[in-house]
Write an enzyme that holds these catalytic residues in place. Structure first.
Site, mmCIF file in Angstrom:
data_model
loop_
_atom_site.group_PDB
_atom_site.id
_atom_site.type_symbol
_atom_site.label_atom_id
_atom_site.label_comp_id
_atom_site.label_asym_id
_atom_site.label_seq_id
_atom_site.Cartn_x
_atom_site.Cartn_y
_atom_site.Cartn_z
ATOM 1 N N PHE A 139 16.504 38.428 25.430
ATOM 2 C CA PHE A 139 17.382 38.764 26.560
ATOM 3 C C PHE A 139 17.416 37.597 27.564
ATOM 4 O O PHE A 139 16.395 36.965 27.805
ATOM 5 C CB PHE A 139 16.849 40.036 27.222
ATOM 6 N N ASP A 216 8.345 42.846 25.528
ATOM 7 C CA ASP A 216 9.367 43.453 26.379
ATOM 8 C C ASP A 216 9.906 44.695 25.666
ATOM 9 O O ASP A 216 10.478 44.593 24.581
ATOM 10 C CB ASP A 216 10.489 42.445 26.653
ATOM 11 N N TYR A 241 15.892 52.228 33.494
ATOM 12 C CA TYR A 241 17.267 52.705 33.722
ATOM 13 C C TYR A 241 18.099 52.759 32.452
ATOM 14 O O TYR A 241 19.267 53.117 32.498
ATOM 15 C CB TYR A 241 17.987 51.859 34.786
ATOM 16 N N LYS A 242 17.498 52.391 31.306
ATOM 17 C CA LYS A 242 18.241 52.455 30.043
ATOM 18 C C LYS A 242 17.980 53.821 29.405
ATOM 19 O O LYS A 242 18.533 54.811 29.843
ATOM 20 C CB LYS A 242 17.841 51.264 29.175
ATOM 21 N N ARG A 390 28.709 46.330 21.210
ATOM 22 C CA ARG A 390 27.436 47.025 21.148
ATOM 23 C C ARG A 390 27.651 48.502 21.464
ATOM 24 O O ARG A 390 28.134 48.854 22.534
ATOM 25 C CB ARG A 390 26.508 46.389 22.182
HETATM 26 C C1 LIG Z 1 17.860 45.207 30.366
HETATM 27 C C2 LIG Z 1 16.830 44.180 30.109
HETATM 28 C C3 LIG Z 1 16.251 43.445 31.155
HETATM 29 C C4 LIG Z 1 16.731 43.665 32.572
HETATM 30 O O1 LIG Z 1 15.923 43.096 33.534
HETATM 31 P P1 LIG Z 1 16.158 43.490 35.072
HETATM 32 O O2 LIG Z 1 15.143 42.725 35.809
HETATM 33 O O3 LIG Z 1 16.017 44.970 35.180
HETATM 34 O O4 LIG Z 1 17.551 43.090 35.441
HETATM 35 C C5 LIG Z 1 15.264 42.537 30.844
HETATM 36 N N1 LIG Z 1 14.866 42.334 29.553
HETATM 37 C C6 LIG Z 1 15.411 43.016 28.524
HETATM 38 C C7 LIG Z 1 14.937 42.774 27.140
HETATM 39 C C8 LIG Z 1 16.416 43.947 28.772
HETATM 40 O O5 LIG Z 1 16.972 44.606 27.761
#
Ligand SMILES: *Cc1c(COP(=O)(O)O)cnc(C)c1O
Length: 417
Positions: A139, A216, A241-242, A390
């Site tokens: 990411f 992660d 939040y996902k 996606r």
């Molecule tokens: C959604 C996501 C993030 C988001 O990070 P934020 O700090 O909440 O913006 C980070 N890493 C991964 C792998 C994600 O899927």
């Protein structure tokens, strides 16, 4: 705008819509949807992996925090309720879906922020080693934060050029590991392909090379079972939040294996991380255990919402949620084979359900435009560079008929071009 039409009413060759309705009728989790605020029942929402839907319980919970705890009790709510929230929400997630024993998890800050603090601490815990291993499909924020942490330490990233569909392989990891590596950081489930990394083997290999593992779990927490303790993972982070439906910007969890609590020294020495924080002593003394990994005052509205969402997922059980996620993505791939592949789409996710999280990537050169047109037709999914459409399937709210309508709409849009 004509919303929620999708492929409604159109039975496409060999794949009757009635089959989706039958799958929904047999679905053991079908009642879960009624526990969410669904403003438009016909909207095909395939983006819960970016922002999960709003649980009804969260509406009441947030109202309580605002109207009673903030509005009436004011500052006394800190002692009565709020100070305990980071640990309490952390333990809920740890015990129900991280496979983590108590005392190793807190919820407080964004994933980005948690990644920074942990990766930086890891690098400093391995003096003489200046390399961080991660992969090119990780990411964006993970890649950028790790780049910054490596640069600040005079180190560098060793990139694994991972396969866009299958993700980083163990062979590639083996080739990247050496005695200059301080940290390996991988996503458990790839954000584009949904490919699952074999975290246990990757962690074993990382440890044999003398490095630390930071996993992660943003796309796995709440959709795919995690066993951090069993796998020996050193540190982990993950969004709420996902799949945990904590709402926009709700804070992430942060996990540190207890054996490392005294060894790691995150760079932000905030007052919430201090022993006896309310004594407000002159110098920083890190609190023992996970409170020592906090920073400053977290958003209590976000934390309360994160806890509520996690409670809902935990109530259904991660194994049931996982089975539904597999069934939904399997169905999406069946539809892909029948309807999308003949139109020139490629599958951007692993076919083996054991290697796939709860979303599916369909690749198409016109992907960006198609996602835009889908939205106008009442089908919400998202586009990721360079060509990935996606489709996220939140096991508690996505119906099989949503998958059908979404794929059918995509097929008819692509056919028209
Ligand atoms: C959604 C996501 C993030 C988001 O990070 P934020 O700090 O909440 O913006 C980070 N890493 C991964 C792998 C994600 O899927």
């Amino acid at each position: 705008m004509d919303r929620g039409r999708g492929g409604e009413g159109h039975d496409l060759s060999g794949q009757p819509r009635s089959r989706a309705l039958e799958l929904d009728a047999r679905d053991g989790l079908s009642d879960a949807r009624s526990r969410f605020a669904i403003a438009d029942d016909r909207l095909v929402y395939l983006d819960g992996n970016s922002l999960g839907r709003l649980p009804l319980a969260t509406v009441g919970r947030v109202r309580k925090v605002v109207e009673e705890q903030w509005g009436v009790d004011l500052i006394s709510s800190f002692e009565r309720e709020w100070v305990a929230l980071p640990v309490r929400a952390g333990e809920l997630i740890a015990g129900s879906m991280l496979g983590a024993a108590a005392g190793q998890t807190v919820v407080a800050d964004s994933t980005t922020n948690c990644l920074y603090r942990l990766s930086s601490a890891a690098l400093h815990a391995r003096p003489g080693r200046r390399v961080i291993v991660t992969d090119t499909e990780n990411f964006p924020t993970d890649r950028y934060v790790l780049e910054g942490v490596a640069a600040a330490a005079g180190g560098e990233i060793r990139w694994i050029e991972s396969d866009p569909v299958e993700g980083p392989s163990l062979d590639q990891l083996a080739a990247a590991l050496a005695d200059d590596v301080a940290l390996v950081s991988l996503s458990h489930v790839g954000y584009k392909s949904a490919a699952i990394v074999d975290a246990r083997s990757a962690t074993d290999m990382t440890h044999r090379a003398g490095a630390l593992m930071l996993l992660d779990c943003c796309h796995s927490v709440g959709s795919v079972p995690i066993a951090l303790d069993e796998w020996g993972v050193d540190m982990a982070v993950g969004c709420t939040y996902k799949y945990l439906c904590g709402g926009p910007g709700s804070p992430a969890f942060l996990y540190v294996r207890s054996a490392l609590h005294d060894e790691l020294d995150p760079p932000v020495w905030g007052w919430w991380a201090r022993a006896e924080m309310f004594e407000m002593g002159p110098l920083f003394v890190r609190a023992k255990g996970m409170p020592g990994f906090l920073g400053g005052t977290p958003s209590m509205l976000g934390l309360a919402a994160a806890e509520e969402g996690a409670r809902l997922v935990a109530g259904y059980g991660i194994e049931a949620v996982r089975q539904k996620g597999i069934a939904l993505t399997q169905y999406a791939i069946e539809l892909f084979d029948e309807l999308l592949e003949p139109l020139g789409f490629a599958l951007g996710s692993p076919r083996d359900p054991a290697r796939r999280g709860a979303h599916v990537a369909f690749c198409h050169a016109d992907g960006k435009r198609l996602v835009f047109e889908l939205a106008a037709a009442g089908v919400v999914c998202d586009f990721r560079m360079p060509d990935v459409i996606r489709a996220g399937m939140s096991p508690l709210t996505t119906r099989f008929v949503d998958v059908y309508d979404g794929v059918a709409a995509l097929a008819s849009l692509a056919e028209r071009r």
